[in-house]
Design an enzyme around this catalytic site. Structure first.
Site, PDB file in Angstrom:
ATOM      1  N   SER A 164       0.807  -1.226   0.000  1.00  0.00           N
ATOM      2  CA  SER A 164       0.000   0.000   0.000  1.00  0.00           C
ATOM      3  C   SER A 164       0.840   1.277   0.000  1.00  0.00           C
ATOM      4  O   SER A 164       0.318   2.359  -0.251  1.00  0.00           O
ATOM      5  CB  SER A 164      -0.966   0.024   1.183  1.00  0.00           C
ATOM      6  OG  SER A 164      -0.275   0.258   2.390  1.00  0.00           O
ATOM      7  N   LYS A 173       0.576   4.199   6.740  1.00  0.00           N
ATOM      8  CA  LYS A 173      -0.043   5.193   5.854  1.00  0.00           C
ATOM      9  C   LYS A 173       0.527   6.578   6.162  1.00  0.00           C
ATOM     10  O   LYS A 173       1.133   6.819   7.203  1.00  0.00           O
ATOM     11  CB  LYS A 173      -1.570   5.255   6.059  1.00  0.00           C
ATOM     12  CG  LYS A 173      -2.312   3.954   5.830  1.00  0.00           C
ATOM     13  CD  LYS A 173      -2.393   3.587   4.374  1.00  0.00           C
ATOM     14  CE  LYS A 173      -3.215   2.344   4.128  1.00  0.00           C
ATOM     15  NZ  LYS A 173      -2.524   1.090   4.309  1.00  0.00           N
TER      16      LYS A 173
END
Length: 133
Positions: A51, A88
């Site tokens: 990700s 993230k």
């Protein structure tokens, strides 16, 4: 290779043309001194998944994570969200917080009042293997 010791070129390692003046490695590098500012609050973790691949963070990379740092806009953070850890970018906005991946195949995560959420630590370095195995 047995005679070679880990060291550091005194004037750095040039990424352009080699410098004949820096033929010898003379100063040892202590990675803990270089990468860790808060030893009691610093941890290492290995990346699983893709990700954050567009940020240059690949599966298998090692993260240096400092739990003592205050989260800031744009930090890459290890977060605990609804029972799972995720890596993230932090994006603060008037309505709250968004966790932004660096891969278009993944959606952003909006952190709401009902979300079980905690910033576990801030990534300060990414250590990667650049040699094919």
């Amino acid at each position: 290779m047995d005679d070679v010791k880990c060291g550091m070129a005194q004037s750095g390692i040039h990424a352009g043309f080699p410098s004949p003046a820096t033929d010898y490695m003379t100063q040892a590098i202590d990675l803990n001194k270089e990468l860790v500012r808060h030893p009691a609050a610093t941890f290492y973790g290995r990346v699983v998944g893709d990700s954050m691949i567009d940020a240059g963070v690949d599966e298998g990379d090692i993260l240096v994570i400092d739990k003592s740092l205050e989260p800031q806009e744009g930090d890459m953070a290890v977060c605990f969200v609804d029972g799972e850890f995720t890596l993230k970018y932090l994006r603060f906005h008037p309505g709250g917080l968004t966790l932004q991946p660096a891969n278009d195949r993944y959606p952003s995560i909006e952190v709401g009042e009902d979300t079980d959420f905690k910033v576990w630590g801030i990534v300060t370095y990414v250590i990667k293997n650049v040699r094919a195995r």
